[in-house]
Design a protein around this motif. Structure first.
Motif, PDB file in Angstrom:
ATOM      1  N   ALA A 128       7.963   0.018   8.979  1.00  9.87           N
ATOM      2  CA  ALA A 128       6.808  -0.844   8.731  1.00  9.87           C
ATOM      3  C   ALA A 128       7.174  -1.952   7.742  1.00  9.87           C
ATOM      4  O   ALA A 128       6.816  -3.116   7.927  1.00  9.87           O
ATOM      5  CB  ALA A 128       5.643  -0.024   8.199  1.00  9.87           C
ATOM      6  N   TYR A 129       7.898  -1.591   6.692  1.00  8.85           N
ATOM      7  CA  TYR A 129       8.275  -2.582   5.680  1.00  8.85           C
ATOM      8  C   TYR A 129       9.360  -3.519   6.205  1.00  8.85           C
ATOM      9  O   TYR A 129       9.295  -4.736   6.026  1.00  8.85           O
ATOM     10  CB  TYR A 129       8.726  -1.882   4.396  1.00  8.85           C
ATOM     11  CG  TYR A 129       7.557  -1.284   3.640  1.00  8.85           C
ATOM     12  CD1 TYR A 129       6.909  -2.007   2.654  1.00  8.85           C
ATOM     13  CD2 TYR A 129       7.077  -0.014   3.966  1.00  8.85           C
ATOM     14  CE1 TYR A 129       5.826  -1.480   1.979  1.00  8.85           C
ATOM     15  CE2 TYR A 129       5.991   0.518   3.300  1.00  8.85           C
ATOM     16  CZ  TYR A 129       5.363  -0.219   2.304  1.00  8.85           C
ATOM     17  OH  TYR A 129       4.281   0.297   1.655  1.00  8.85           O
ATOM     18  N   GLY A 186      -1.093  -2.699  13.959  1.00 11.56           N
ATOM     19  CA  GLY A 186      -1.669  -1.407  13.591  1.00 11.56           C
ATOM     20  C   GLY A 186      -0.645  -0.521  12.910  1.00 11.56           C
ATOM     21  O   GLY A 186      -0.907   0.071  11.854  1.00 11.56           O
ATOM     22  N   TYR A 187       0.532  -0.459  13.499  1.00 16.56           N
ATOM     23  CA  TYR A 187       1.622   0.358  12.949  1.00 16.56           C
ATOM     24  C   TYR A 187       1.904  -0.033  11.502  1.00 16.56           C
ATOM     25  O   TYR A 187       1.912   0.791  10.589  1.00 16.56           O
ATOM     26  CB  TYR A 187       2.865   0.145  13.811  1.00 16.56           C
ATOM     27  CG  TYR A 187       4.059   1.001  13.440  1.00 16.56           C
ATOM     28  CD1 TYR A 187       4.443   2.066  14.248  1.00 16.56           C
ATOM     29  CD2 TYR A 187       4.827   0.753  12.298  1.00 16.56           C
ATOM     30  CE1 TYR A 187       5.529   2.857  13.937  1.00 16.56           C
ATOM     31  CE2 TYR A 187       5.904   1.532  11.972  1.00 16.56           C
ATOM     32  CZ  TYR A 187       6.262   2.585  12.787  1.00 16.56           C
ATOM     33  OH  TYR A 187       7.336   3.357  12.475  1.00 16.56           O
ATOM     34  N   VAL A 188       2.121  -1.326  11.312  1.00 17.36           N
ATOM     35  CA  VAL A 188       2.481  -1.814   9.979  1.00 17.36           C
ATOM     36  C   VAL A 188       1.347  -1.556   8.984  1.00 17.36           C
ATOM     37  O   VAL A 188       1.578  -1.046   7.880  1.00 17.36           O
ATOM     38  CB  VAL A 188       2.823  -3.319  10.035  1.00 17.36           C
ATOM     39  CG1 VAL A 188       2.955  -3.897   8.634  1.00 17.36           C
ATOM     40  CG2 VAL A 188       4.112  -3.524  10.816  1.00 17.36           C
ATOM     41  N   ASN A 189       0.134  -1.879   9.390  1.00 19.80           N
ATOM     42  CA  ASN A 189      -0.976  -1.734   8.449  1.00 19.80           C
ATOM     43  C   ASN A 189      -1.249  -0.284   8.081  1.00 19.80           C
ATOM     44  O   ASN A 189      -1.554   0.017   6.925  1.00 19.80           O
ATOM     45  CB  ASN A 189      -2.231  -2.395   9.019  1.00 19.80           C
ATOM     46  CG  ASN A 189      -2.129  -3.909   8.959  1.00 19.80           C
ATOM     47  OD1 ASN A 189      -1.542  -4.445   8.007  1.00 19.80           O
ATOM     48  ND2 ASN A 189      -2.638  -4.591   9.958  1.00 19.80           N
ATOM     49  N   ILE A 190      -1.128   0.606   9.053  1.00 24.56           N
ATOM     50  CA  ILE A 190      -1.375   2.019   8.755  1.00 24.56           C
ATOM     51  C   ILE A 190      -0.341   2.541   7.754  1.00 24.56           C
ATOM     52  O   ILE A 190      -0.685   3.107   6.713  1.00 24.56           O
ATOM     53  CB  ILE A 190      -1.365   2.861  10.039  1.00 24.56           C
ATOM     54  CG1 ILE A 190      -2.647   2.600  10.834  1.00 24.56           C
ATOM     55  CG2 ILE A 190      -1.244   4.353   9.706  1.00 24.56           C
ATOM     56  CD1 ILE A 190      -2.650   3.189  12.228  1.00 24.56           C
ATOM     57  N   PHE A 191       0.927   2.314   8.050  1.00 28.94           N
ATOM     58  CA  PHE A 191       1.947   2.900   7.176  1.00 28.94           C
ATOM     59  C   PHE A 191       1.994   2.240   5.797  1.00 28.94           C
ATOM     60  O   PHE A 191       2.416   2.849   4.822  1.00 28.94           O
ATOM     61  CB  PHE A 191       3.323   2.862   7.840  1.00 28.94           C
ATOM     62  CG  PHE A 191       3.481   3.975   8.826  1.00 28.94           C
ATOM     63  CD1 PHE A 191       3.606   5.289   8.387  1.00 28.94           C
ATOM     64  CD2 PHE A 191       3.481   3.730  10.190  1.00 28.94           C
ATOM     65  CE1 PHE A 191       3.727   6.335   9.288  1.00 28.94           C
ATOM     66  CE2 PHE A 191       3.601   4.769  11.093  1.00 28.94           C
ATOM     67  CZ  PHE A 191       3.724   6.072  10.644  1.00 28.94           C
ATOM     68  N   ARG A 192       1.554   0.993   5.738  1.00 29.13           N
ATOM     69  CA  ARG A 192       1.566   0.352   4.434  1.00 29.13           C
ATOM     70  C   ARG A 192       0.334   0.712   3.613  1.00 29.13           C
ATOM     71  O   ARG A 192       0.254   0.362   2.443  1.00 29.13           O
ATOM     72  CB  ARG A 192       1.674  -1.170   4.585  1.00 29.13           C
ATOM     73  CG  ARG A 192       3.033  -1.569   5.146  1.00 29.13           C
ATOM     74  CD  ARG A 192       3.462  -2.902   4.693  1.00 29.13           C
ATOM     75  NE  ARG A 192       2.455  -3.923   4.940  1.00 29.13           N
ATOM     76  CZ  ARG A 192       2.606  -5.182   4.596  1.00 29.13           C
ATOM     77  NH1 ARG A 192       3.685  -5.566   3.969  1.00 29.13           N
ATOM     78  NH2 ARG A 192       1.669  -6.052   4.864  1.00 29.13           N
ATOM     79  N   SER A 193      -0.633   1.381   4.235  1.00 27.00           N
ATOM     80  CA  SER A 193      -1.858   1.703   3.505  1.00 27.00           C
ATOM     81  C   SER A 193      -1.896   3.147   3.029  1.00 27.00           C
ATOM     82  O   SER A 193      -2.838   3.558   2.357  1.00 27.00           O
ATOM     83  CB  SER A 193      -3.092   1.461   4.390  1.00 27.00           C
ATOM     84  OG  SER A 193      -2.945   0.270   5.104  1.00 27.00           O
ATOM     85  N   VAL A 194      -0.887   3.941   3.428  1.00 27.86           N
ATOM     86  CA  VAL A 194      -0.901   5.357   3.078  1.00 27.86           C
ATOM     87  C   VAL A 194       0.249   5.626   2.107  1.00 27.86           C
ATOM     88  O   VAL A 194       1.352   5.135   2.306  1.00 27.86           O
ATOM     89  CB  VAL A 194      -0.720   6.215   4.353  1.00 27.86           C
ATOM     90  CG1 VAL A 194      -0.753   7.693   4.006  1.00 27.86           C
ATOM     91  CG2 VAL A 194      -1.785   5.865   5.371  1.00 27.86           C
ATOM     92  N   PRO A 195      -0.018   6.402   1.043  1.00 27.76           N
ATOM     93  CA  PRO A 195       1.062   6.704   0.104  1.00 27.76           C
ATOM     94  C   PRO A 195       2.194   7.449   0.806  1.00 27.76           C
ATOM     95  O   PRO A 195       1.944   8.302   1.659  1.00 27.76           O
ATOM     96  CB  PRO A 195       0.398   7.606  -0.941  1.00 27.76           C
ATOM     97  CG  PRO A 195      -1.055   7.398  -0.779  1.00 27.76           C
ATOM     98  CD  PRO A 195      -1.294   6.994   0.635  1.00 27.76           C
ATOM     99  N   LEU A 196       3.406   7.122   0.417  1.00 28.21           N
ATOM    100  CA  LEU A 196       4.579   7.715   1.067  1.00 28.21           C
ATOM    101  C   LEU A 196       4.569   9.242   0.972  1.00 28.21           C
ATOM    102  O   LEU A 196       4.888   9.934   1.934  1.00 28.21           O
ATOM    103  CB  LEU A 196       5.846   7.123   0.449  1.00 28.21           C
ATOM    104  CG  LEU A 196       7.186   7.660   0.932  1.00 28.21           C
ATOM    105  CD1 LEU A 196       7.301   7.617   2.449  1.00 28.21           C
ATOM    106  CD2 LEU A 196       8.327   6.865   0.315  1.00 28.21           C
ATOM    107  N   VAL A 197       4.173   9.763  -0.194  1.00 29.28           N
ATOM    108  CA  VAL A 197       4.166  11.216  -0.369  1.00 29.28           C
ATOM    109  C   VAL A 197       3.306  11.880   0.702  1.00 29.28           C
ATOM    110  O   VAL A 197       3.665  12.898   1.285  1.00 29.28           O
ATOM    111  CB  VAL A 197       3.626  11.592  -1.762  1.00 29.28           C
ATOM    112  CG1 VAL A 197       3.467  13.103  -1.872  1.00 29.28           C
ATOM    113  CG2 VAL A 197       4.554  11.107  -2.839  1.00 29.28           C
ATOM    114  N   GLN A 198       2.184  11.243   0.970  1.00 33.30           N
ATOM    115  CA  GLN A 198       1.278  11.816   1.956  1.00 33.30           C
ATOM    116  C   GLN A 198       1.887  11.783   3.357  1.00 33.30           C
ATOM    117  O   GLN A 198       1.736  12.719   4.132  1.00 33.30           O
ATOM    118  CB  GLN A 198      -0.038  11.038   1.915  1.00 33.30           C
ATOM    119  CG  GLN A 198      -1.168  11.827   2.502  1.00 33.30           C
ATOM    120  CD  GLN A 198      -2.480  11.082   2.400  1.00 33.30           C
ATOM    121  OE1 GLN A 198      -2.571  10.065   1.715  1.00 33.30           O
ATOM    122  NE2 GLN A 198      -3.481  11.589   3.082  1.00 33.30           N
TER     123      GLN A 198
END
Lengths: 242, 226
Positions: B109-110, B58-70
């Motif tokens: 996450a990465y 969940g952690y990885v998928n959430i952070f990889r799906s949201v733009p960094l700026v946001q």
């Protein structure tokens, strides 16, 4: 020393071990052979609980392996194991390979561990290789180091899982020589191997496995002289005639 | 062309250097913190305990799906509220400090995906050999698996760090002054965009190019002999 009682194991619905029962007494050398896929490697890996099993019991030096309360790391530290693919740690020097478990598991000082490791390395004839990395050694040399690494833990018995199967033919003997020497010194050994010369030389008993079951468990003389089962006869005829 | 006046760089060098220092500090903090957290996440993802697997996935998928700026904006706004809930006090964190936290959490996450493939690149027999010598799970990971995983993945970890170094410029969204932000502020004041942005680009290029050469060198020099 090792008591295997009615052990059965399944991968899902596929049964890989069927009601295996045997034992290895102190200072006894038992060779386990059989065609590939017969479950011999799986059985030997059950002895130090590298593989779980669903039925039966294995008792090593009075300790039940399958008991959830058993301190497995403590038990395994006393049971030496040698693998088909050596499994030396490639990122460490030979010296560190020999010393690390002594330091981290047995709590020996680094000096003591290195000293002991180098003595054993000398014993397997590889003292000059101490500073090298495993990848710089030949297969036969690596396997001798692996044996020394297991011996450095002062094991009460040794398990060999096809120790010469991954070796080039000209390197097999240097490894077998170390094993023969070990057997002569009275080490308790359970060896999965196809090296029948080795079995003839040092084994007390030979176990023949087929399709996950122990088909024959006999004294060496009986096994080579008069194997009772047809499958063992056929197997022996195949591997001794080439 | 004679209009170019690079003296704007010299005059404002201290301010730019301060920005560059901040960029490097965030990069190094997020790299170290991100690799540590990422390694723990990777071990959770590969463990046999289902809730841990889910959490890490969940952690990885959430952070990889949201733009960094946001994420930068969200943490900048949310972090003070969370801290206030925990401590009961209003703690002014500031844009510059919140970025350390944001980048560490985001990059984890990465890095965790990189460490996961690194751990999976270590043959299973190595773990068995560790166990057979009496290692516990933790010892087998620490002495046998992770050193090899880390070494196998070092070039990829560094490549991710180069991306991270460039991404720090996104803190400009919350008004923190990194290297790019410093240049941007000077440009707004002195109106010398061409000189400023060219210089910034050249500095970024030199640093990133040097690092990627280092990655190349490492690839050929740290590989484990098998």
């Amino acid at each position: 020393m090792i008591e295997i009682n009615n052990v059965s194991k399944w991968y899902g619905s596929f049964q890989v071990l069927t009601d295996c029962t045997t034992q290895v007494s102190k200072s006894e050398v038992v060779v386990v052979c059989g065609p590939s896929g017969s479950g011999k490697s799986t059985l030997i890996k059950c002895v130090n609980a590298l593989e779980p099993f669903q039925q039966g019991s294995i008792v090593v030096n009075g300790i039940a392996v399958q008991d959830p309360k058993t301190d497995l790391p403590k038990l395994r530290a006393k049971v030496g194991m040698v693998f088909q693919n050596f499994e030396l740690f490639p990122h460490m020097t030979i010296t560190d390979n020999l010393a690390i478990a002594q330091i981290k598991v047995l709590g020996r000082s680094r000096d003591e561990a290195v000293d002991k490791g180098l003595k054993l390395l000398d014993r397997v004839g590889l003292k000059a290789q101490a500073a090298k990395f495993p990848g710089q050694l030949s297969g036969g040399q690596q396997q001798r180091v692996a044996i020394a690494r297991a011996l450095a833990m002062d094991p009460i018995c040794m398990l060999f899982d096809e120790p010469t199967s991954a070796l080039d033919p000209e390197m097999i003997n240097e490894v077998l020589d170390v094993m023969v020497q070990l057997a002569h010194e009275g080490m308790t050994m359970m060896c999965v191997t196809h090296e029948m010369g080795f079995a003839r030389k040092v084994a007390n008993r030979v176990i023949f496995m087929d399709r996950g079951a122990i088909v024959e468990d006999a004294a060496k003389e009986d096994f080579f002289g008069q194997p009772r089962s047809e499958r063992a006869q056929a197997f022996l005829a195949k591997i001794l005639n080439h | 062309m004679s209009d170019f006046d690079f003296s704007v760089i010299v005059q404002n060098w201290a301010f730019l250097a301060e920005g560059l220092r901040y960029t490097l500090q965030v990069t190094v903090t997020a790299m170290i913190g991100g690799i540590l957290i990422g390694t723990v996440l990777a071990l959770m993802r590969l463990s046999s305990i289902t809730p841990l697997q889910w959490f890490a996935a969940g952690y990885v998928n959430i952070f990889r799906s949201v733009p960094l700026v946001q994420v930068i904006l969200a943490f900048y706004l949310i972090l003070p509220l969370v801290l206030q809930m925990i401590t009961g006090k209003q703690i002014p964190i500031g844009a510059a400090n919140s970025a350390y936290f944001t980048f560490t959490i985001f990059e984890a996450a990465y890095y965790s995906e990189i460490m996961r493939s690194g751990i999976q690149s270590v043959p299973r027999g190595q773990v068995g050999a560790g166990y057979a010598l009496g290692f516990t799970y933790g010892q087998a990971m620490r002495y046998v698996v992770l050193p090899q995983a880390f070494r196998n993945m070092l070039p990829v970890l560094l490549t991710q760090t180069i991306i991270l170094f460039q991404d720090v410029s996104l803190v400009y969204a919350i008004g923190a002054t990194d290297f790019f932000g410093a240049a941007d502020k000077i440009t707004q004041r002195d109106l010398r965009p061409v000189e400023m942005y060219t210089t910034v680009a050249v500095v970024y290029f030199i640093i990133c190019f040097t690092l990627s050469r280092l990655v190349k060198w490492l690839q050929s020099h740290i590989a484990i002999i098998r």
